[in-house]
Design an enzyme around this catalytic site. Sequence first.
Site, PDB file in Angstrom:
ATOM      1  N   TRP A  39       0.862  -1.182   0.000  1.00 19.28           N
ATOM      2  CA  TRP A  39       0.000   0.000   0.000  1.00 19.28           C
ATOM      3  C   TRP A  39       0.901   1.236   0.000  1.00 19.28           C
ATOM      4  CZ3 TRP A  39      -2.006   2.724   4.811  1.00 19.28           C
ATOM      5  CH2 TRP A  39      -3.001   3.647   4.485  1.00 19.28           C
ATOM      6  N   ASP A  64      -0.625  -5.445   9.195  1.00 19.69           N
ATOM      7  CA  ASP A  64      -1.659  -4.485   8.806  1.00 19.69           C
ATOM      8  C   ASP A  64      -2.821  -5.302   8.250  1.00 19.69           C
ATOM      9  OD1 ASP A  64      -3.228  -2.420   7.927  1.00 19.69           O
ATOM     10  OD2 ASP A  64      -1.764  -1.585   6.528  1.00 19.69           O
ATOM     11  N   ALA A  89      -6.701  -4.905   7.102  1.00 19.12           N
ATOM     12  CA  ALA A  89      -7.765  -3.947   6.792  1.00 19.12           C
ATOM     13  C   ALA A  89      -8.976  -4.596   6.134  1.00 19.12           C
ATOM     14  CB  ALA A  89      -7.217  -2.848   5.876  1.00 19.12           C
ATOM     15  N   LYS A 113     -13.562  -1.189   5.947  1.00 19.21           N
ATOM     16  CA  LYS A 113     -14.085  -2.039   4.880  1.00 19.21           C
ATOM     17  C   LYS A 113     -15.126  -3.020   5.385  1.00 19.21           C
ATOM     18  CE  LYS A 113     -10.259  -0.283   2.985  1.00 19.21           C
ATOM     19  NZ  LYS A 113      -9.339   0.622   3.716  1.00 19.21           N
TER      20      LYS A 113
END
Length: 394
Positions: free
Chosen positions: A127, A208, A210, A243
């Site tokens: 990202w 991470d 998400a 999300k």
Amino acid sequence: MLTNLKEQPKDKILGLMAQYREDPRATKVDLGVGVYKNAQGVTPVMRAVKAAERKLVAEQETKAYTGLAGDPAYSAAMCDLLLADSVDRARIAAAATPGGTGAVRQAFELTKQMSPNARVFVSDPTWPNHVSILGYLGIEVVKYRYFDGETRAVNFDGMMEDLADATADDVILLHGCCHNPTGANLNLTQWQSVIDLILDKGCLPMIDIAYQGFGDGLEEDAAPTRLVASQVPELLIAASCSKNFGIYRERTGLLMAISKDAADTPVTQGNLNHLNRQNFSFPPDHGARVVTTILTDPELKADWMAELEETRLGMLALRQQLADELQRLSGSDRFGFLAQHRGMFSLLGTTPDLVEKMRVDNAIYMVGDSRMNIAGLNKDTIPTLAQAIIDAGV
């Protein structure tokens, strides 16, 4: 003093969104923006979120500040969702943050406090904001090979070879599931090999995550993080609710820091609180309270899980339809990776020139590195995209 400022680089995704809005073609397809959209092109408010908000409006009696780390009930609910019983809860310090990005930023700030000379190993690609934030904080970035441009799968041998250069002062950043931007993920056997390397090198892993629930299911997507947490002495986790709860604009994230011993947790928690105080004082609460309300109410949680599963299966169906259409048009299986990837994104693995050609010729908008947001498709736009890919010579 303002005249001394220099113009900052333009955000490529935001620039792409502006181009898309200005394109008059009725057939245009937006695969660039990183949010979930349904078949009507809408990012909906989930049923359970609306119900939780109605409940909050009726029952909430104050808008006073929460603690520096946010509502403890939110941290507890999120730890349970992501980690279950994989690690002793007494070892976990946690702090609410403004979105997953806030959690990532605080984790990098914490890294700088713990080990001023730390390097952070990031996947190539990752990202973009990972690298941007690290650069802003002056933390050295080391890229490790991740995506195989030929197979469109994980280059695991290259990844392990590059990670072997990590030392005890370094951080290895990993995507918990649904890798952004590639969509290619490690299997559990490969995760175990990464854990073994981390234990051998003595470095600090950071995850991470998400997109829990967008890949293979809530429990399946949490499995790698739980595997890591159950074996390593220390771990940082940046989690996002944007999300899987669809609450993007509420900025709801959580940073978890797992210490080796429960005796170290109070100091770790104090440092998380201090970082929050320095950067934004008290974290946003509305989204966190919505999430807590859902996760602690069996009926709301069941409805949320059902709608999340519908979303996940819908994206898998779009992936399969696109792979099938490309197989039909190309007469080959070279696009089969699209059905194997997980999450909202897939990296098509083509050049910026061909991405631009598809934009100019077919009004197909995707990021220049060929990252596609699968959730930007529907059954009617898939044939358009597939034909554009073939026509461009991908």
